[in-house]
Design a protein around this motif. Structure first.
Motif, PDB file in Angstrom:
ATOM      1  N   TYR A  21       5.966  32.931  -4.705  1.00 58.80           N
ATOM      2  CA  TYR A  21       5.542  33.796  -3.773  1.00 58.80           C
ATOM      3  C   TYR A  21       6.938  35.018  -3.563  1.00 58.80           C
ATOM      4  O   TYR A  21       6.741  36.271  -3.565  1.00 58.80           O
ATOM      5  N   ILE A  27       0.393  42.329  -5.245  1.00 57.64           N
ATOM      6  CA  ILE A  27       0.189  41.932  -3.920  1.00 57.64           C
ATOM      7  C   ILE A  27      -1.080  40.747  -3.777  1.00 57.64           C
ATOM      8  O   ILE A  27      -1.052  39.894  -2.784  1.00 57.64           O
ATOM      9  N   GLU A  30       0.320  37.446  -4.235  1.00 59.67           N
ATOM     10  CA  GLU A  30       1.182  37.108  -3.036  1.00 59.67           C
ATOM     11  C   GLU A  30       0.434  36.660  -2.007  1.00 59.67           C
ATOM     12  O   GLU A  30       0.447  35.533  -1.227  1.00 59.67           O
ATOM     13  N   ILE A  31      -0.682  37.290  -1.766  1.00 62.61           N
ATOM     14  CA  ILE A  31      -1.689  36.823  -0.828  1.00 62.61           C
ATOM     15  C   ILE A  31      -2.182  35.354  -1.361  1.00 62.61           C
ATOM     16  O   ILE A  31      -2.356  34.424  -0.697  1.00 62.61           O
ATOM     17  N   ALA A  34       0.648  32.938  -0.513  1.00 65.05           N
ATOM     18  CA  ALA A  34       0.443  32.552   0.863  1.00 65.05           C
ATOM     19  C   ALA A  34      -0.471  31.360   1.474  1.00 65.05           C
ATOM     20  O   ALA A  34      -0.478  30.688   2.271  1.00 65.05           O
ATOM     21  N   PHE A  35      -1.935  31.908   0.958  1.00 63.97           N
ATOM     22  CA  PHE A  35      -2.841  31.249   1.432  1.00 63.97           C
ATOM     23  C   PHE A  35      -3.095  29.791   0.920  1.00 63.97           C
ATOM     24  O   PHE A  35      -3.460  28.652   1.691  1.00 63.97           O
ATOM     25  N   MET A  38      -0.727  27.031   2.685  1.00 66.70           N
ATOM     26  CA  MET A  38      -1.245  26.377   3.940  1.00 66.70           C
ATOM     27  C   MET A  38      -1.598  25.030   4.010  1.00 66.70           C
ATOM     28  O   MET A  38      -1.060  24.089   4.749  1.00 66.70           O
ATOM     29  N   LEU A  42       0.705  21.813   5.592  1.00 72.57           N
ATOM     30  CA  LEU A  42       0.025  20.803   6.739  1.00 72.57           C
ATOM     31  C   LEU A  42       0.044  19.438   6.238  1.00 72.57           C
ATOM     32  O   LEU A  42       0.319  18.558   7.049  1.00 72.57           O
TER      33      LEU A  42
ATOM     34  N   LYS B   4       8.612  46.488  -0.433  1.00 71.41           N
ATOM     35  CA  LYS B   4       7.859  44.859  -0.813  1.00 71.41           C
ATOM     36  C   LYS B   4       8.314  43.908   0.203  1.00 71.41           C
ATOM     37  O   LYS B   4       7.630  42.950   0.426  1.00 71.41           O
ATOM     38  N   ARG B   7       6.113  43.772   3.273  1.00 74.35           N
ATOM     39  CA  ARG B   7       5.053  43.484   2.815  1.00 74.35           C
ATOM     40  C   ARG B   7       5.011  41.794   2.725  1.00 74.35           C
ATOM     41  O   ARG B   7       3.865  41.288   3.257  1.00 74.35           O
ATOM     42  N   LYS B   8       6.075  41.579   2.373  1.00 75.59           N
ATOM     43  CA  LYS B   8       5.918  40.019   2.019  1.00 75.59           C
ATOM     44  C   LYS B   8       6.095  39.308   3.281  1.00 75.59           C
ATOM     45  O   LYS B   8       5.395  38.121   3.614  1.00 75.59           O
ATOM     46  N   ILE B   9       6.925  39.708   4.206  1.00 73.49           N
ATOM     47  CA  ILE B   9       7.234  39.171   5.632  1.00 73.49           C
ATOM     48  C   ILE B   9       5.842  39.236   6.295  1.00 73.49           C
ATOM     49  O   ILE B   9       5.412  38.195   6.981  1.00 73.49           O
ATOM     50  N   ILE B  11       2.595  39.201   5.075  1.00 74.29           N
ATOM     51  CA  ILE B  11       1.580  38.207   4.430  1.00 74.29           C
ATOM     52  C   ILE B  11       2.065  36.871   4.847  1.00 74.29           C
ATOM     53  O   ILE B  11       1.282  36.181   5.310  1.00 74.29           O
ATOM     54  N   ILE B  12       3.209  36.527   4.808  1.00 74.25           N
ATOM     55  CA  ILE B  12       3.783  35.292   5.173  1.00 74.25           C
ATOM     56  C   ILE B  12       3.423  34.937   6.463  1.00 74.25           C
ATOM     57  O   ILE B  12       3.092  33.664   7.088  1.00 74.25           O
ATOM     58  N   PHE B  14       1.018  36.472   8.624  1.00 75.09           N
ATOM     59  CA  PHE B  14      -0.283  36.137   8.674  1.00 75.09           C
ATOM     60  C   PHE B  14      -0.754  34.921   8.326  1.00 75.09           C
ATOM     61  O   PHE B  14      -1.466  33.918   8.771  1.00 75.09           O
ATOM     62  N   SER B  15      -0.149  34.170   7.092  1.00 77.72           N
ATOM     63  CA  SER B  15      -0.541  33.078   6.493  1.00 77.72           C
ATOM     64  C   SER B  15      -0.017  32.057   7.701  1.00 77.72           C
ATOM     65  O   SER B  15      -0.761  30.935   8.002  1.00 77.72           O
ATOM     66  N   MET B  18      -2.386  31.649  10.926  1.00 81.57           N
ATOM     67  CA  MET B  18      -3.502  30.935  10.277  1.00 81.57           C
ATOM     68  C   MET B  18      -3.191  29.370  10.170  1.00 81.57           C
ATOM     69  O   MET B  18      -4.044  28.442  10.731  1.00 81.57           O
ATOM     70  N   MET B  19      -2.033  29.014   9.697  1.00 81.42           N
ATOM     71  CA  MET B  19      -1.644  27.788   9.804  1.00 81.42           C
ATOM     72  C   MET B  19      -1.635  27.004  11.075  1.00 81.42           C
ATOM     73  O   MET B  19      -1.901  25.938  11.193  1.00 81.42           O
TER      74      MET B  19
END
Lengths: 48, 380
Positions: A21, A27, A30-31, A34-35, A38, A42, B4, B7-9, B11-12, B14-15, B18-19
């Motif tokens: 990452y 991008i 990267e997404i 990140a997903f 998770m 956990l 960049k 953007r990475k901050i 995205i992470i 947001f992730s 959700m977690m």
């Protein structure tokens, strides 16, 4: 013992995903990283 | 800071949000415990680990409610939650715990036998986390779990599960099925240890009769029935006749197969002196041909797909537009338990057990399960 190895393996994948990452420039990738991260995180925390 | 990095901050972050949302729900599922009110007949709340110390401090340890009568008599054990997705047994046990008065004999109750299974739902089955029963004073909630021990607590499954001590081969995942692990193993898996602890309880408390409460899907042949170990068949026959004659409850009786191992009605009868019986009601949420899977289906038992299956003759129970509501299922179980106890007492008068203040089938249907649930103190 096998459970311990399993969690070590999960932690290793988490480290790889974080490394990828950080290094990634695209991008969408990267997404994706990140997903994908998770559920492994956990699992390492023994939440699911 | 570069674009960049920003953007990475984002995205992470947001992730992580959700977690946290998902993780919070998983944590609630792992740690939540429904309140159970200690009824007037409960004399002691013991732990299963009191009978087998190895499970102390593990998720396998669970409450054992002990109700002592005024006079000496026989001892009956009522088990539910061996399969945590079969809710009518749990609710039946809770009705006994919160309402029953024991006049003669002893009643032991394990409402959440596979405690680990109550912390998980089955992957891909869209099981609700909990369900709510309405009462006159508000509502009570209960956990809805998986049929098997949570893999977080017992992992991995073998390709083939070899039952101890029979050596019978079963599906690998059934090593986490409590009702395939009896009589249990002292140094086995968590589920085998829980089964072993229950077997030890039966031996140490000299339990005369054990009744294991379950539910089954309408397309499964062992449903709305009593399954009895060969030594307990007389008790089942008398109970069936009385349920049919006095309460209009149509219920079957089946002999526990001698070569099907791991189940309570087989192993507890073989490895202890108890009379082992198991009772089944109809729970449509377990059926693979069901439609929308939610709390409504769990409590009303109404489903158009199962109704269609019934019209095609694919079911083993009568099924109409009224479904299979939880009041009916719990009522069947309370009457079945009471009638099994009555039959045991008639056959073995020196070990008579007399219980009062537990509603029967018609009363539970008329007033609803919620009518018999007590109001817990404090926050729900």
């Amino acid at each position: 013992m096998i459970t311990f190895i399993y969690y070590l393996f999960c932690a290793y994948i988490v480290a790889l995903l974080i490394w990828n990452y950080v290094e990634e420039n695209n991008i969408y990738n990267e997404i994706l990283y990140a997903f994908v991260l998770m559920p492994f995180l956990l699992r390492v925390f023994r939440i699911n | 800071m570069s674009n960049k990095t920003i953007r990475k901050i984002i995205i992470i972050l947001f992730s992580i949000i959700m977690m946290i949302v998902a993780g919070r729900e998983f944590l609630i599922r792992l740690n939540q415990r429904e309140p159970i009110v200690k009824g007037p007949g409960v004399t002691t709340i013991a732990k299963l680990s009191d009978y087998f110390e190895d499970i102390k401090g593990t998720i396998g340890d669970t409450d054992v409610y002990i109700m002592d009568g005024d006079e000496e008599g026989g001892t009956v054990l009522i088990i539910s939650g061996g399969h945590p997705n079969e809710i009518s047994g749990v609710l039946t046990n809770v009705l006994f715990i919160e309402n029953a008065n024991i006049i003669k004999g002893r009643v032991l109750l394990i409402p959440f036998a596979n405690n680990s299974g109550f912390t998980a739902g089955h992957p891909g089955e869209a099981y609700p986390m909990r369900y709510t029963i309405n009462t006159e004073w508000g509502s009570r909630w209960f956990r809805f779990g998986d049929r098997w021990t949570n893999p977080l607590h017992q992992w991995p499954d073998p390709e083939v599960y070899v039952h101890y001590p029979s050596g019978q081969s079963l599906s690998g995942f059934d090593i986490r099925n409590l009702n395939r692990c009896f009589p249990g193993r002292e140094n086995g898996t968590l589920t085998e240890k829980v089964a072993f602890a229950i077997t030890q309880l039966i031996k140490k408390e000299k339990v005369d009769m054990t009744i294991d409460l379950h539910e089954a899907e309408p397309m499964y042949p062992v449903i709305n029935t009593i399954v009895a170990h060969q030594r307990a068949m007389d008790i089942a026959v008398f109970a069936e006749m009385n349920l049919s004659a006095y309460e209009g409850i149509r219920i079957g009786k089946e002999l526990s197969p001698e070569n099907l191992h791991g189940l309570t009605h087989r192993e507890l009868g073989d490895y202890t002196d108890t009379f082992a019986l198991l009772a089944e009601t109809c729970n449509p949420i377990q059926d693979p041909c069901r439609g929308r899977t939610d709390e409504n289906l769990l409590l009303t038992g109404k489903d158009d797909f199962i109704l269609k299956a019934g019209k095609l003759g694919l079911l083993f129970v009568p099924f109409d537009e009224n479904g299979s509501p939880v009041d009916e299922r719990v009522g069947r179980h309370t009457s079945t338990v009471l009638e099994l106890i009555n039959s045991f007492s008639e056959l073995y008068p020196d070990k008579e057990i007399i219980i009062s203040n537990v509603p029967r089938y018609s009363e539970v249907i008329e007033k609803g399960v919620g009518h018999y649930l007590l109001e817990p103190e404090g926050n729900l």
